[in-house]
Scaffold this motif. Structure first.
Motif, short mmCIF file in Angstrom:
data_model
loop_
_atom_site.label_atom_id
_atom_site.label_comp_id
_atom_site.label_asym_id
_atom_site.label_seq_id
_atom_site.Cartn_x
_atom_site.Cartn_y
_atom_site.Cartn_z
N GLY A 194 0.82 -1.22 0.00
CA GLY A 194 0.00 0.00 0.00
C GLY A 194 0.85 1.27 0.00
N SER A 195 0.29 2.34 -0.54
CA SER A 195 0.97 3.64 -0.50
C SER A 195 0.96 4.15 0.94
N ASP A 196 1.81 5.14 1.23
CA ASP A 196 1.84 5.71 2.58
C ASP A 196 0.47 6.26 2.96
N LEU A 207 -10.89 1.91 -16.82
CA LEU A 207 -10.09 3.09 -16.44
C LEU A 207 -10.58 4.31 -17.20
N ASN A 208 -10.77 5.42 -16.46
CA ASN A 208 -11.19 6.68 -17.08
C ASN A 208 -10.40 7.79 -16.40
N GLY A 209 -9.25 8.13 -16.97
CA GLY A 209 -8.38 9.13 -16.35
C GLY A 209 -7.83 8.62 -15.03
N TRP A 223 -7.42 -4.06 -5.02
CA TRP A 223 -7.97 -2.77 -4.60
C TRP A 223 -8.52 -2.86 -3.18
N ALA A 224 -8.51 -1.73 -2.47
CA ALA A 224 -9.15 -1.66 -1.15
C ALA A 224 -10.41 -0.81 -1.29
N LEU A 225 -11.57 -1.47 -1.25
CA LEU A 225 -12.84 -0.75 -1.41
C LEU A 225 -13.42 -0.41 -0.05
N PRO A 226 -13.62 0.88 0.24
CA PRO A 226 -14.29 1.22 1.50
C PRO A 226 -15.77 0.88 1.41
N THR A 249 -16.86 3.55 -8.33
CA THR A 249 -15.74 4.29 -8.92
C THR A 249 -14.77 4.74 -7.84
N LEU A 250 -13.51 4.41 -8.07
CA LEU A 250 -12.46 4.77 -7.10
C LEU A 250 -11.32 5.47 -7.82
N ASP A 251 -10.64 6.37 -7.10
CA ASP A 251 -9.42 6.92 -7.69
C ASP A 251 -8.27 5.97 -7.37
N SER A 252 -7.13 6.21 -8.02
CA SER A 252 -6.06 5.22 -7.96
C SER A 252 -5.41 5.11 -6.59
N SER A 253 -5.73 6.02 -5.66
CA SER A 253 -5.13 5.91 -4.32
C SER A 253 -5.64 4.65 -3.60
N TYR A 254 -6.76 4.07 -4.08
CA TYR A 254 -7.28 2.85 -3.45
C TYR A 254 -6.71 1.57 -4.08
N ARG A 255 -5.90 1.75 -5.14
CA ARG A 255 -5.24 0.56 -5.70
C ARG A 255 -4.05 0.23 -4.79
#
Ligand SMILES: Cc1cc2nc3c(=O)[nH]c(=O)nc-3n(C[C@H](O)[C@H](O)[C@H](O)COP(=O)(O)OP(=O)(O)OC[C@H]3O[C@@H](n4cnc5c(N)ncnc54)[C@H](O)[C@@H]3O)c2cc1C
Length: 375
Positions: free
Chosen positions: A93-95, A134-136, A172-175, A207-213
């Motif tokens: 995971g990212s920081d 993926l969309n942007g 992915w981490a889905l909330p 839809t998630l932004d890439s911070s959840y990958r």
């Protein structure tokens, strides 16, 4: 925590045992036990110390799961999946993601689950077929995950989905708050592990932004085989060897307590003594194998993976065999559900079908022992 196994046993007696019977009878998620798992520090067992966790690893994960499974297989299984998911966040995971999720675990008692399996690919859960467009900066998910333990109770669900890179996957981490996420709660009617709430999860334009990958694009398979596999497979070994030990404890005590009119007990009968010895040998061997495998995996021993695969196979088969013998010793009382034996046998049957199934693992073990790639 200095002795995770001992502390886990004490915890289970105080906070898991009171709910175990209702967990099965009412098919009820053990939420009170999970509140206490948070309060007493077990949910943060694998969270690094710099984030306020216990900073433990594979051995302590296995010990905690084993200790809980010796009291309640459902609670142990749900807890085990939380730890596996945490390890993916920890290692890849990212920081930003670590901070968000670890803070939620440590400060808010939140926990995680794995939404990997699908109806189509079944036990081969590392081949996801849901859509991920993926969309942007954003990815939109559509599809169904088939059996998600801790459904609606966990706060984050790890989801495997195809990557934009051909033939690769992402984790992915889905909330749970994600719009478009829902669960078919009426779909869980397991033979055993009835409190698991292992329901299908629907993703409709989530839809998630890439911070959840979790990790780099396309790194999902690496996570599955380097992180999920050891923690999940050793964890399943711990669950099912715990079931066997639990069966031994119940059955040996019952054999002593059950008296005939002449004052003799079931345990005075030689055939029963032999059955109890067989249950003990099988349970103790499975437990020892699982703990040894976890140590070998943690040390990075050359045969660590083979031991983990072997231990999980042995533990799964042991639990069913111990359950079969325990039902025989429990006689009519076990059959009429006056003893928890039948519950444990039902729980034990999940072991052989949970991914990767025992049949698949037997093939993988042969490959691991002969230096061939897995899967
Ligand atoms: C109690 C419980 C909790 C679960 N919780 C979760 C969860 O939290 N998250 C999650 O993602 N999933 C979960 N699952 C799903 C589970 O892990 C499996 O993915 C699912 O049960 C496989 O289902 P299937 O019937 O489609 O398997 P199938 O793929 O149809 O396989 C059925 C059987 O066929 C045989 N088989 C199939 N392929 C092979 C092969 N290549 N070699 C040898 N034999 C093979 C095996 O005997 C296997 O058991 C859970 C399952 C159970 C029982």
């Amino acid at each position: 925590m200095d002795n995770v196994y001992q502390e886990g046993r004490q915890f289970a007696t105080s906070y898991i045992l009171p709910h175990t019977e209702m967990t099965d009878l009412e098919s009820r998620f053990p939420k009170e036990s999970f509140q206490e798992l948070g309060a007493q520090g077990f949910l943060k067992l694998l969270v690094p110390e710099e984030y306020g966790g216990q900073g433990k690893g594979l051995v302590e994960h296995t010990e905690a799961v084993l200790a809980f499974a010796e009291t309640c297989s459902t609670t142990a299984l749900c807890y085990m999946m939380h730890n596996v998911a945490l390890m993916c966040i920890l290692t890849h995971g990212s920081d930003e993601l670590k901070k968000q999720i670890f803070t939620d675990v440590v400060e808010n008692g939140k926990f995680l689950a794995l939404a990997y399996s699908e109806i189509g690919t079944g036990t081969h859960f590392y081949n996801p077929e849901i859509r991920a467009d993926l969309n942007g900066e954003y990815t939109t998910f559509n599809g169904v995950k088939s059996m998600v333990t801790s459904a609606t109770h966990a706060s984050y669900y790890l989801v495997l989905a195809p990557s934009v890179e051909e033939g690769k996957i992402n984790n992915w981490a889905l909330p749970i708050e994600a719009e478009g996420l829902s669960f078919d709660m009426s779909e869980w009617n397991g033979l055993g592990m009835r409190g698991n709430s292992s329901c299908p999860m629907r993703l409709e334009n989530v839809t998630l932004d890439s911070s959840y990958r979790i990790g780099a694009e396309g790194s999902g398979a690496q996570q599955v085989f380097e992180v999920v596999a050891p923690f999940f497979i050793a964890g399943l070994g711990a669950v099912y060897s715990g079931v066997s030990m639990h069966l031994f404890e119940i059955t040996s005590q019952y054999a002593v307590d059950r008296k005939y009119p002449d004052g003799s007990s079931l345990s005075n009968i030689e055939t029963v003594q032999i059955h109890i010895g067989d249950i003990y040998k099988s349970a103790a061997a499975a437990k020892a194998f699982v703990l040894d495998a976890a140590r070998a995996g943690a040390n990075g021993d050359a045969d660590g993976l083979a031991k983990i695969l072997g231990a999980r196979i042995v533990a799964s088969e042991s639990a069913i065999e111990c359950g079969r013998l325990a039902m025989r010793i429990g006689g009519g009382k076990a059959y009429n559900k006056a003893l928890p034996t039948e519950r444990l046998l039902r729980d034990a049957y999940a072991g052989q079908v949970m991914a990767p199934s025992v049949d698949v693992l037997n093939v993988w073990l042969g490959k691991a022992l002969t230096g061939q790639p897995i899967p």
